[in-house]
Design a protein around this motif. Structure first.
Motif: not given
Length: 146
Positions: A26-27, A29-30
């Motif tokens: 999972q990238e 979180t922005q």
């Protein structure tokens, strides 16, 4: 003691695992998008008012000097001229160019409407070109060679 070779796990009954796809990473979180508010452009404008009635050339020169002697660097210099200042001071374009050639990025000349003084801005520009060329030659001659 169990017999095992070096580097082998000491497991008596190994469990067979079926190969599975690699887990999806999972990238991070922005962070929420920041609201960018545009900053307005702020420019300093200096105004010189020479619209009074002047009797002599010296009166016009004095008024120009008094209004520009404490002037700081600015983006735009606005010079408002009256007919008396234009008629009395024949070298006014040179005086205006000399007052602002190093301190202003732009010079606006405002003359009375309906007069024949539309050439005035052109004369100020011509004087600016000459003064800037002279200044450039002077500065380049002061530099040490090499």
């Amino acid at each position: 003691m169990t017999e095992r070779r070096p580097g082998q796990w000491p497991v008596d009954h190994p469990v067979h695992l079926d190969p599975a796809p690699a887990p999806v990473v999972q990238e991070a979180t922005q962070p929420p998008a920041r609201i960018v508010v545009p900053v307005p452009d702020v420019r300093l404008v200096v105004t010189v008012d020479l619209t009074n009635e002047y009797a002599t050339h010296d009166d016009v020169s004095r008024a120009l000097y008094e209004q520009t002697m404490r002037a700081s660097d600015c983006h735009t210099a606005i010079v408002r001229l009256g007919e008396a200042a234009i008629r009395k001071h024949l070298e006014l374009p040179r005086a205006i160019a000399g007052a602002f050639f190093l301190s202003a990025q732009r010079i606006e000349i405002h003359v009375p409407a309906g007069t024949r003084y539309a050439y005035f801005a052109v004369r100020v520009r011509q004087e600016l070109v000459q003064i800037c060329a002279d200044h450039s030659r002077m500065v380049s001659s002061l530099r040490t060679p090499g």
